[in-house]
Design a protein around this motif. Structure first.
Motif, mmCIF file in Angstrom:
data_model
loop_
_atom_site.group_PDB
_atom_site.id
_atom_site.type_symbol
_atom_site.label_atom_id
_atom_site.label_comp_id
_atom_site.label_asym_id
_atom_site.label_seq_id
_atom_site.Cartn_x
_atom_site.Cartn_y
_atom_site.Cartn_z
ATOM 1 N N GLU A 158 61.399 39.993 44.174
ATOM 2 C CA GLU A 158 60.626 40.532 43.057
ATOM 3 C C GLU A 158 60.219 41.977 43.332
ATOM 4 O OE1 GLU A 158 58.564 40.692 39.358
ATOM 5 O OE2 GLU A 158 60.295 39.607 40.144
ATOM 6 N N VAL A 159 59.916 42.295 44.592
ATOM 7 C CA VAL A 159 59.641 43.686 44.951
ATOM 8 C C VAL A 159 60.858 44.545 44.626
ATOM 9 C CG1 VAL A 159 59.229 45.274 46.878
ATOM 10 C CG2 VAL A 159 57.951 43.140 46.739
ATOM 11 N N LEU A 160 62.040 44.050 44.979
ATOM 12 C CA LEU A 160 63.278 44.774 44.696
ATOM 13 C C LEU A 160 63.439 44.995 43.190
ATOM 14 C CD1 LEU A 160 66.046 45.935 45.556
ATOM 15 C CD2 LEU A 160 66.944 43.593 45.411
ATOM 16 N N ARG A 161 63.203 43.952 42.408
ATOM 17 C CA ARG A 161 63.363 44.073 40.960
ATOM 18 C C ARG A 161 62.425 45.127 40.382
ATOM 19 N NH1 ARG A 161 61.331 42.809 36.234
ATOM 20 N NH2 ARG A 161 59.425 41.933 37.125
ATOM 21 N N ARG A 162 61.180 45.114 40.820
ATOM 22 C CA ARG A 162 60.206 46.065 40.283
ATOM 23 C C ARG A 162 60.515 47.492 40.737
ATOM 24 N NH1 ARG A 162 54.311 42.927 40.287
ATOM 25 N NH2 ARG A 162 55.109 40.894 39.596
ATOM 26 N N PRO A 202 70.919 35.685 37.789
ATOM 27 C CA PRO A 202 69.986 36.421 38.652
ATOM 28 C C PRO A 202 68.563 35.858 38.616
ATOM 29 C CG PRO A 202 71.441 37.961 37.559
ATOM 30 C CD PRO A 202 71.739 36.603 36.968
ATOM 31 N N ARG A 203 68.053 35.523 37.433
ATOM 32 C CA ARG A 203 66.701 34.983 37.355
ATOM 33 C C ARG A 203 66.627 33.602 37.992
ATOM 34 N NH1 ARG A 203 62.005 37.096 37.325
ATOM 35 N NH2 ARG A 203 62.055 38.115 35.286
ATOM 36 N N GLU A 204 67.621 32.756 37.731
ATOM 37 C CA GLU A 204 67.645 31.435 38.349
ATOM 38 C C GLU A 204 67.713 31.554 39.862
ATOM 39 O OE1 GLU A 204 70.025 29.389 34.574
ATOM 40 O OE2 GLU A 204 71.043 29.700 36.494
ATOM 41 N N HIS A 205 68.490 32.506 40.348
ATOM 42 C CA HIS A 205 68.608 32.688 41.793
ATOM 43 C C HIS A 205 67.276 33.135 42.386
ATOM 44 C CE1 HIS A 205 69.856 34.577 45.620
ATOM 45 N NE2 HIS A 205 70.727 33.597 45.624
ATOM 46 N N GLN A 206 66.549 33.979 41.669
ATOM 47 C CA GLN A 206 65.245 34.428 42.131
ATOM 48 C C GLN A 206 64.283 33.248 42.236
ATOM 49 O OE1 GLN A 206 63.421 37.321 39.527
ATOM 50 N NE2 GLN A 206 62.600 38.466 41.255
ATOM 51 N N VAL A 207 64.267 32.393 41.225
ATOM 52 C CA VAL A 207 63.420 31.197 41.253
ATOM 53 C C VAL A 207 63.870 30.267 42.373
ATOM 54 C CG1 VAL A 207 62.741 29.128 39.963
ATOM 55 C CG2 VAL A 207 62.853 31.344 38.797
ATOM 56 N N GLU A 234 53.947 34.653 40.456
ATOM 57 C CA GLU A 234 54.577 35.729 41.233
ATOM 58 C C GLU A 234 55.548 36.547 40.391
ATOM 59 O OE1 GLU A 234 57.101 36.011 45.370
ATOM 60 O OE2 GLU A 234 55.329 34.742 45.220
ATOM 61 N N LEU A 235 56.284 35.872 39.516
ATOM 62 C CA LEU A 235 57.275 36.563 38.695
ATOM 63 C C LEU A 235 56.720 36.984 37.333
ATOM 64 C CD1 LEU A 235 60.465 34.406 39.414
ATOM 65 C CD2 LEU A 235 59.626 36.433 40.610
ATOM 66 N N ASN A 277 62.083 25.823 32.594
ATOM 67 C CA ASN A 277 63.452 25.855 32.071
ATOM 68 C C ASN A 277 64.429 26.343 33.134
ATOM 69 O OD1 ASN A 277 62.789 24.910 29.516
ATOM 70 N ND2 ASN A 277 62.397 26.961 28.709
ATOM 71 N N ASN A 278 64.009 27.342 33.913
ATOM 72 C CA ASN A 278 64.870 27.820 34.992
ATOM 73 C C ASN A 278 65.096 26.738 36.042
ATOM 74 O OD1 ASN A 278 65.674 30.910 35.084
ATOM 75 N ND2 ASN A 278 63.686 30.806 34.081
ATOM 76 N N ILE A 279 64.035 26.035 36.388
ATOM 77 C CA ILE A 279 64.162 24.964 37.382
ATOM 78 C C ILE A 279 65.066 23.854 36.856
ATOM 79 C CG2 ILE A 279 62.899 23.149 38.611
ATOM 80 C CD1 ILE A 279 60.553 25.085 38.861
#
Length: 209
Positions: free
Chosen positions: A64-68, A150-155, A171-172, A181-183
Motif C-alpha cells: 500500500e505504501v508503494l501504491r500511494r 492487483p487489488r486482489e493480490h494486495q488483499v 489499511e487499504l 468481495n475481494n476475499i
C-alpha cells in the motif's frame, strides 16, 4: 553520494543494511522507518534517491505504501526487499510500480547493484523474474495466485501477513463490502473455503516463511 531511505520494522536488520550500504562509501542512509505510515510521513523521504521497502510493515503494508507513492512521487525508485519468494510476488510488485523486487535471501552485492541501476532510471529484474516474465511458469498451468488482479493480490498478501478483513479494509481505505468481495474472489480462484485455507495455500506454495 546516493541517498537511501530504509523502511523495515526489524531494527537489527535495518541497522545492518545501513552499515552495509554506508560501508561502500557511495551511499548514505538519510532516514529510516519502522511502519508504513511513518514512511509516508517522513520528511527525509522527500530528499532520498531510492527507497528500500519491506512488504510486511505494521499499520500500512509495503504494497500500500508503494501504491500511494506511485501517486505522490512516481519518479522515486522503490526497491521492495522482502522474505517472500521472488517468483511468488515479484512480478505483481513490478507491475505495481516497484523498480526492483529482491528476496532477503539475495547476497548484499545484488542489492547494491540494484540500487545503482534503479537510481539511473532503469528497473532491476533478477534472473528468476526475468525467466518467469519471458517464459511463464516452468511447467504445468499457471498457479492460481498468479491469476489475482492487483487489488486482489494486495488483499491476498495482507491476509498472509495475518491481517483480518476489517484490518485490510482500514489499511487499504476500502469499504468492508469491497474487501469481502475481494476475499470471495480470492477464495474462488484459489479453491479455498476460508481465510485459513488461503493462509494454508500460502504455506504450501512457499509464500510464507
Amino acid at each position: 553520494m546516493i541517498r537511501v531511505f530504509l523502511a523495515d520494522d526489524h531494527v537489527v536488520l535495518s541497522r545492518g543494511l545501513q552499515l552495509m550500504l554506508e560501508s561502500t562509501g557511495e551511499m548514505t542512509v538519510v532516514g529510516t522507518a519502522g511502519d508504513g505510515l511513518e514512511v509516508l510521513d517522513a520528511p527525509a523521504l522527500a530528499s532520498c534517491d531510492v527507497l528500500i521497502l519491506d512488504l510486511n510493515l505494521p499499520r500500512l503494508s509495503g504494497s500500500e505504501v508503494l501504491r500511494r507513492l506511485r501517486e505522490r512521487r512516481p519518479e522515486l525508485p522503490v526497491i521492495v526487499l522482502s522474505m517472500y519468494a521472488e517468483d511468488a510476488v515479484g512480478l505483481h510488485l513490478l507491475r505495481d510500480g516497484a523498480a526492483a523486487y529482491l528476496s532477503k535471501h539475495r547476497p548484499p552485492e545484488e542489492l547494491i547493484a540494484a540500487i545503482h541501476r534503479v537510481v539511473r532510471g532503469r528497473p532491476y529484474v533478477p534472473d528468476t523474474l526475468a525467466e518467469q516474465a519471458l517464459s511463464g511458469p516452468k511447467s504445468g498451468p499457471e498457479l492460481p495466485h498468479a491469476q489475482l488482479t492487483p487489488r486482489e493480490h494486495q488483499v491476498f498478501v495482507l491476509l498472509l501477513q495475518g491481517r483480518s478483513a476489517s484490518e485490510v479494509a482500514a489499511e487499504l481505505d476500502l469499504h468492508a463490502s469491497t474487501v469481502s468481495n475481494n476475499i470471495r474472489r480470492i477464495k474462488e480462484k484459489l479453491g479455498a473455503r476460508t481465510i485459513g485455507d488461503i493462509v494454508g495455500y500460502g504455506h504450501r506454495h512457499g509464500l510464507i516463511h
